[in-house]
Design an enzyme around this catalytic site. Structure first.
Site, PDB file in Angstrom:
ATOM      1  N   GLY A   1       0.627  -1.355   0.031  1.00 51.33           N
ATOM      2  CA  GLY A   1       0.020  -0.173   0.207  1.00 51.33           C
ATOM      3  C   GLY A   1       0.859   1.248   0.035  1.00 51.33           C
ATOM      4  O   GLY A   1       0.418   2.387  -0.474  1.00 51.33           O
TER       5      GLY A   1
ATOM      6  N   ASP B   1      12.125  -2.409  13.758  1.00 44.19           N
ATOM      7  CA  ASP B   1      11.389  -3.350  13.057  1.00 44.19           C
ATOM      8  C   ASP B   1      12.070  -4.682  12.736  1.00 44.19           C
ATOM      9  O   ASP B   1      11.723  -5.001  11.588  1.00 44.19           O
ATOM     10  CB  ASP B   1      10.684  -2.753  12.118  1.00 44.19           C
TER      11      ASP B   1
END
Length: 660
Positions: A44, A164
Site C-alpha cells: 500500500g 522493526d
C-alpha cells in the site's frame, strides 16, 4: 524492456532503447542513468523495482513511495538518511545521491525514490517457509545470531535503533551472509526524540510477536531491538511464530519455547535475557551480547576436561606439633591459639547463591584485611558499598551479569586512600525515589575504576571532588546519567582513559571549580565536554561527536583547559564554544561538519588556536563576537559554508600562516 513507473500509466512496458514512455510521455531514464527493468513487489505504501545502472551496467533496486501522506514521506526519507550513514556488508548500500524525487508526466504528485544495492537471496521468513518450517540447528543459529548482533552494533554505534527487526527484514544472501533491511522505521537517539517520547508523541511501530511492550507504547529504546532479535531466533529455532499458541500463552504473556528444542542452556539463557519484559533487564549494549556469544563459543570449542591432579597429602599435624615440642596438651593449646588469632585470606568470594565466603559485598568488605581481593560472582546486589580500606573488588564473570544497584544512596562511596573496582555493572537508581546521589562518589583517595558499565538516574554517574581525590577511570562505559557522565569539581583530579561516554543528559564530562583531570582517548557522544567556573584539565586524543545539546566542547566562566589532538565533529551546535571569559589553548584538533561554526568565541573570552583543521562546518570556521579575542596560527580554515572568519567590530583576532 524498460518500465514506466508513473502510477497513472496505462501501458508501462516500453522498448529499452527509448527515453520517454510511449503511453504517457514520462521519462524512462531516471536521474539520467537508471532504467527500470522489472517489478519485484509492493504494497500500500510503495513498490520495488529492479533497475539497471547504465553507467556501471550493474543491477540495483529502486524503492518508490506511492503514498504521499506526510508520515509516509518522513519514514521514507529517514530510511534514505539512515542507509546513507551506514557502511557495512550486512546493510544495503545506498549512494550519497540515492534518494531523489521523480515527477511523472501529468501526475498530480511526485514520486519519492531510493536507489540501493540489490541483495540476492531470501528473507528469513521465506527461507523457513521453503524449508516447510523445519527449524535451523544450534550451530547455524549461533552463527547467524552473532552475525546479526554485529550488524546491529553498526546501527547502534551511529546512535540509531531499527525498531522493526523480524524474520522478513533479515535477508540471507546467496553466499550465506545476512543483511538487515527496511530502515524506514529506524530512529535516532537524540534529545528531541527523548522529549517527544516522554510527551507521548512518538508513533509505536508494531509487528505482532516481535515488538516489545515499551515500543508499542511509543517508548522504544535500543534494547527494544534486542527483544525483537531474540524473538526472531525463537522463530528460527522452533519453526513457530512467537504468537503461536503452542509456545505462547496470551493470558499470562509467557513464551514457553525451551521444551521444543535442544540448545545449550547458556544460549537459551541469553535469548531469554534478550526478551526480558523490561529494557533494563536486557543486555545494555551489543558488546555485552557479543561477549556472551564468545563465552558460549569457547564452551562449545573447549576440549574434554581432564581429571584434576592429585592433591599432595599434607604433613601429619600430630607429628608437626610434636616436632614443635607440644604433647597432647600442646595440641589443644595450639588449636586454641589458632581459634583466637585473626585469620587472613588474600582472596574472598562473594556469591548471592551462598557458595562463596559471603553473600553481600558489604559483608565481605567488613571482614576483609587490607589489600584483599574480593571476587564478586554473577548476581544482582542491591546495596550501597562504602570502601574504607585498601582492597580490590573484581567481577568474577561477565560484567553484564554482575549488577550493583542502589535505590537509596551512592552505589560506591570511596573513603580509602587506594582501591580498585573492576568488571561490574553499576546502576544508581536513587532518582526513582527522588533522592540525589552519584553512581560512584570519589571524595578522597585514588580509586581505580576499570572495565565497568555505569549509569545513574539521579545525579552524575561518577563524581570526583576535593583536592585529595585522584581517580583513575579506565575502559568504562558511562551512559544515561541524569546529569553528566563524569563530574570533576572542587579541585578533584585524576585520569579518564579509553572510556565511552554517551546518552548523558547534560554532558559527557563536566569540569568545574578547579577540577583538573586528564582526559585521554575517550569517545564522547550526545553530550560533549563542559569546562566551567575555573575548571581546568588536559583533553587529548578524544573523539567528541554527534552532540545534541550545546557545543561539542564548551569553555565558560574562566574555564582554562588544554585541548590537543581531538576530533570534534557532527554536532548540532558549534564544535567549540568559548564564552564568558573562557580561556585555553586548542592545538592540532580536527573540527568539522558541525551545524553551526567550527569555533565560536564571545563575551570577553580569549583562546589560542594552533595547527588545527576547521572544515566543512555549516557556518564559519571561526565566529568571534561580543568582545571575543583569539590568536589563530597555522590552521586550515577552508571549505566552511559561510567562510573562514566572521569578526564583529568589538572583537580582535591575531592570525598568521592560515589557509583561509
Amino acid at each position: 524492456m524498460s518500465l514506466c513507473i508513473n502510477p497513472q500509466c496505462t501501458n508501462p512496458q516500453n522498448p529499452d532503447n527509448i527515453l520517454f514512455c510511449q503511453a504517457c510521455g514520462s521519462e524512462l531514464l531516471l536521474e539520467g542513468c537508471y532504467r527500470v527493468v522489472g517489478f519485484l513487489g509492493g504494497g500500500g505504501f510503495g513498490k520495488t523495482y529492479e533497475i539497471l545502472d547504465t553507467r556501471t551496467q550493474t543491477t540495483k533496486v529502486i524503492k518508490i513511495l506511492i503514498n504521499n501522506h506526510p508520515k509516509a514521506i518522513e519514514l521514507f526519507q529517514r530510511e534514505a538518511e539512515v542507509l546513507t550513514r551506514l557502511n557495512h556488508p550486512g546493510i544495503p548500500q545506498v549512494e550519497p545521491n540515492g534518494y531523489f524525487i521523480y515527477f511523472p508526466r501529468s501526475s498530480p504528485e511526485p514520486l519519492h525514490c531510493l536507489v540501493m544495492e540489490k541483495i540476492e537471496g531470501l528473507d528469513l521468513n521465506v527461507y523457513l517457509k521453503k524449508r516447510d518450517y523445519r527449524p535451523i540447528d544450534q550451530k547455524l543459529a549461533l552463527q547467524w545470531f552473532k552475525e546479526s548482533v554485529i550488524i546491529l552494533q553498526q546501527v547502534h554505534q551511529q546512535g540509531l535503533f531499527h525498531r522493526d527487526i523480524k524474520p522478513s527484514n533479515i535477508m540471507l544472501r546467496a553466499d550465506g551472509r545476512l543483511a538487515l533491511i527496511d530502515f524506514g522505521t529506524a530512529r535516532s537517539i537524540t534529545q528531541t526524540y527523548i522529549a517527544k517520547q516522554s510527551a507521548g508523541q512518538v508513533t509505536g511501530v508494531i509487528s505482532a510477536g516481535y515488538t516489545p511492550s515499551e515500543q508499542i507504547h511509543g517508548q522504544a529504546v535500543q534494547q527494544s531491538d534486542f527483544f525483537a532479535l531474540g524473538r526472531t531466533f525463537i522463530y528460527l529455532l522452533t519453526g513457530k511464530e512467537p504468537t503461536d499458541s503452542l509456545i505462547y500463552n496470551s493470558y499470562s504473556d509467557e513464551l514457553s519455547w525451551r521444551n521444543h528444542i535442544q540448545v545449550l542452556p547458556q544460549f537459551a539463557d541469553l535469548l531469554d535475557q534478550m526478551m526480558a519484559r523490561l529494557p533494563s533487564q536486557r543486555p545494555q549494549n551489543t558488546q555485552i551480547i557479543l561477549q556472551k556469544i564468545a563465552e558460549i563459543e569457547s564452551y562449545l570449542n573447549s576440549p574434554l576436561q581432564t581429571p584434576p591432579p592429585q592433591t599432595p597429602t599434607p604433613p601429619n599435624r600430630r607429628k608437626f606439633m610434636k616436632f614443635l615440642g607440644f604433647g597432647g596438651l600442646g595440641i589443644a593449646l595450639a588449636g586454641l591459639i589458632y581459634a583466637v588469632l585473626p585469620k587472613t585470606k588474600s582472596k574472598l568470594v562473594v556469591s548471592r547463591l551462598g557458595d562463596g565466603d559471603y553473600q553481600t559485598i558489604t559483608e565481605a568488605i567488613a571482614n576483609a584485611q587490607p589489600n584483599t581481593s574480593i571476587m564478586v560472582r554473577p548476581g544482582f546486589y542491591q546495596e550501597s558499598i562504602v570502601i574504607n580500606k585498601p582492597i580490590k573488588i573484581i567481577g568474577d564473570g561477565s560484567k553484564a551479569d554482575i549488577v550493583i544497584e542502589s535505590p537509596d544512596s551512592n552505589c560506591i562511596l570511596m573513603e580509602a586512600d587506594t582501591a580498585t573496582v573492576s568488571g561490574l555493572t553499576i546502576r544508581c537508581t536513587a532518582g526513582k525515589n527522588n533522592k540525589k546521589f552519584y553512581g560512584v562518589d570519589i571524595s578522597q583517595g585514588q580509586l581505580t575504576l576499570e572495565n565497568c558499565d555505569i549509569t545513574s538516574d539521579s545525579l552524575a554517574c561518577i563524581a570526583i571532588h576535593h583536592a585529595t581525590a585522584d581517580a583513575i577511570i579506565r575502559n568504562c562505559e558511562i551512559h544515561d546519567g541524569k546529569a553528566s557522565g563524569i563530574f570533576v569539581y572542587d579541585h578533584g583530579q585524576g585520569r579518564i582513559e579509553d572510556c565511552y561516554l554517551y546518552s548523558n543528559t547534560l554532558s559527557g564530562i563536566t569540569i568545574q571549580d578547579g577540577g583538573n583531570p586528564t582526559v585521554e582517548r575517550c569517545r564522547i557522544r550526545d553530550g560533549g565536554i563542559l569546562i566551567d567556573q575555573n575548571g581546568k584539565g588536559s583533553i587529548n586524543n578524544c573523539d567528541v561527536f554527534s552532540t545534541t545539546l550545546g557545543a561539542g566542547i564548551e569553555i565558560r566562566k574562566n574555564g582554562n583547559p588544554a585541548i590537543e589532538n581531538c576530533v570534534i565533529r557532527d554536532g548540532q551546535g558549534s564544535g567549540v564554544l568559548v564564552d564568558q571569559n573562557g580561556r585555553g589553548i586548542i592545538k592540532e584538533c580536527k573540527i568539522f561538519n558541525n551545524r553551526l561554526s567550527g569555533i565560536e568565541i564571545r563575551n570577553d573570552s580569549n583562546i589560542v588556536i594552533r595547527e588545527c583543521k576547521v572544515n566543512r562546518n555549516q557556518q564559519y570556521a571561526l565566529y568571534v563576537h561580543d568582545r571575543g579575542t583569539a590568536t589563530v596560527v597555522n590552521c586550515d580554515l577552508t571549505a566552511n559554508v559561510r567562510g573562514a572568519f566572521e569578526i564583529d567590530n568589538t572583537s580582535q583576532v591575531q592570525r598568521s600562516g592560515n589557509q583561509e
